[in-house]
Design an enzyme around this catalytic site. Structure first.
Site, PDB file in Angstrom:
ATOM      1  N   THR A 170       0.858  -1.187   0.000  1.00  0.00           N
ATOM      2  CA  THR A 170       0.000   0.000   0.000  1.00  0.00           C
ATOM      3  C   THR A 170       0.891   1.233   0.000  1.00  0.00           C
ATOM      4  O   THR A 170       1.646   1.464   0.945  1.00  0.00           O
ATOM      5  CB  THR A 170      -0.912   0.008   1.232  1.00  0.00           C
ATOM      6  OG1 THR A 170      -1.723  -1.170   1.223  1.00  0.00           O
ATOM      7  CG2 THR A 170      -1.812   1.238   1.236  1.00  0.00           C
ATOM      8  N   LYS A 199      -6.643   1.284  -3.697  1.00  0.00           N
ATOM      9  CA  LYS A 199      -6.280   0.625  -2.437  1.00  0.00           C
ATOM     10  C   LYS A 199      -6.433   1.589  -1.265  1.00  0.00           C
ATOM     11  O   LYS A 199      -6.861   1.189  -0.167  1.00  0.00           O
ATOM     12  CB  LYS A 199      -4.842   0.095  -2.505  1.00  0.00           C
ATOM     13  CG  LYS A 199      -4.377  -0.638  -1.238  1.00  0.00           C
ATOM     14  CD  LYS A 199      -5.217  -1.882  -0.947  1.00  0.00           C
ATOM     15  CE  LYS A 199      -4.824  -2.596   0.340  1.00  0.00           C
ATOM     16  NZ  LYS A 199      -3.483  -3.178   0.321  1.00  0.00           N
ATOM     17  N   LYS A 224       0.278   3.503   9.201  1.00  0.00           N
ATOM     18  CA  LYS A 224       0.849   3.737   7.871  1.00  0.00           C
ATOM     19  C   LYS A 224      -0.244   3.911   6.833  1.00  0.00           C
ATOM     20  O   LYS A 224      -0.266   4.914   6.089  1.00  0.00           O
ATOM     21  CB  LYS A 224       1.755   2.577   7.472  1.00  0.00           C
ATOM     22  CG  LYS A 224       2.236   2.648   6.018  1.00  0.00           C
ATOM     23  CD  LYS A 224       2.965   1.381   5.612  1.00  0.00           C
ATOM     24  CE  LYS A 224       2.071   0.204   5.384  1.00  0.00           C
ATOM     25  NZ  LYS A 224       1.381   0.252   4.066  1.00  0.00           N
TER      26      LYS A 224
END
Length: 298
Positions: free
Chosen positions: A95, A171, A239
């Site tokens: 990602t 995503k 994150k």
């Protein structure tokens, strides 16, 4: 499809290991690389190729944690990109921000390499079954070169564009929802506990009601079982939701629900829960109100 499709999977975590196993099942000679020597040894014992990566790989799946690790794998001091033959495809699964994916595509193109912006979804169970969903973007040549790997690892491949970026953008949308849904599940379950609703009863009822979600049905059983062995770590979410907020900021978009969920994950990390399964975010809510969550079954 080439006669012998040589594949490497770099990053043998919960997702990468399943992808590597899926490539093996498809009959592709597959190398598995990880900084965890035990994971690499286990994969070789299951049929993975021994020795160093060859120079004639057809495809490399990079299944690491983040952009920094992706860049290091490809272009760091021991980066693989310079060793690959022109025409090989890099399938990038972490990602990352869309702008980073576009940068990696351009740098690979400078070396004659193809690049597929291909973040994945489905969890470790679907990775092991070769049934992932892949949100992919890249040139037609990149898709063609990656097709044997995609066929081995994915149940669904969404082709989202002919240049890198849209895969990572999609995503980030998925991670917004997934991260918020896990936090919302934990909040709802622990709220129910304050009203005398046990986690078991919560799960049995809500999974059959309009308030359910895939994340609720997948993660709530971990809390019911008191099992926080990491299928997907708390550490992932600062994150990933951080990427969502960075992309949102660049678009002038406010994402307050994402920001609220991110704060809960940051609290969980501060509590030392980072390496635990992301269902452990329920422990934040439980601590705040003095609840006792189910213990692991003997």
């Amino acid at each position: 499809m080439v006669q012998t499709y040589k594949t490497a999977v770099i990053g043998l975590g919960s997702m990468g290991y399943g992808m590597a196993q899926s490539c093996l099942r498809a009959g592709h000679p597959t190398w598995g690389i990880d900084i965890n020597a035990d994971a690499a040894s286990r994969f070789r014992a299951e049929g993975g190729q021994p020795g160093d990566l060859p120079d004639d790989l057809n495809a490399v799946a990079v299944v690491v944690l983040n952009a920094a690790q992706t860049e290091a794998v490809l272009f760091g001091a021991s980066g693989i990109a310079a060793r690959l033959a022109p025409g090989a495809v890099v399938v990038s699964c972490a990602t990352v921000a869309p702008a980073f994916a576009r940068e990696m595509e351009a740098r690979c193109a400078d070396l004659g390499l193809l690049y597929l912006d291909a973040p994945i979804s489905g969890g470790s169970a679907k990775a092991a079954l070769g049934a992932l969903s892949v949100m992919a973007a890249g040139s037609p040549d990149a898709f063609a070169a990656a097709r044997p790997l995609l066929d081995a690892c994915a149940e669904t491949v969404f082709e989202l564009g002919d240049k890198a970026g849209p895969g990572s953008a999609m995503k980030s949308v998925n991670q917004l929802l997934a991260g918020v849904h896990i936090a919302a599940m934990a909040e709802a379950m622990t709220f129910g506990m304050t009203q005398g609703i046990t986690p078991e009863k919560f799960l049995s009822v809500i999974r059959n009601c309009a308030g359910t979600s895939w994340m609720l049905e997948n993660r709530a059983p971990h809390i019911v079982d008191g099992d926080y062995s990491p299928k997907s770590q708390i550490n992932i979410w600062p994150k990933d939701l951080g990427i969502v907020l960075d992309v949102a900021k660049s678009a002038g978009f406010s994402a307050p629900i994402t920001a609220a969920a991110l704060q809960q994950y940051m609290v969980a990390v501060g509590m030392g829960l980072g390496p635990e399964d992301d269902a452990a975010i329920a422990k934040v809510y439980a601590r705040n109100v003095g609840l006792t969550l189910p213990k692991a079954k003997e």
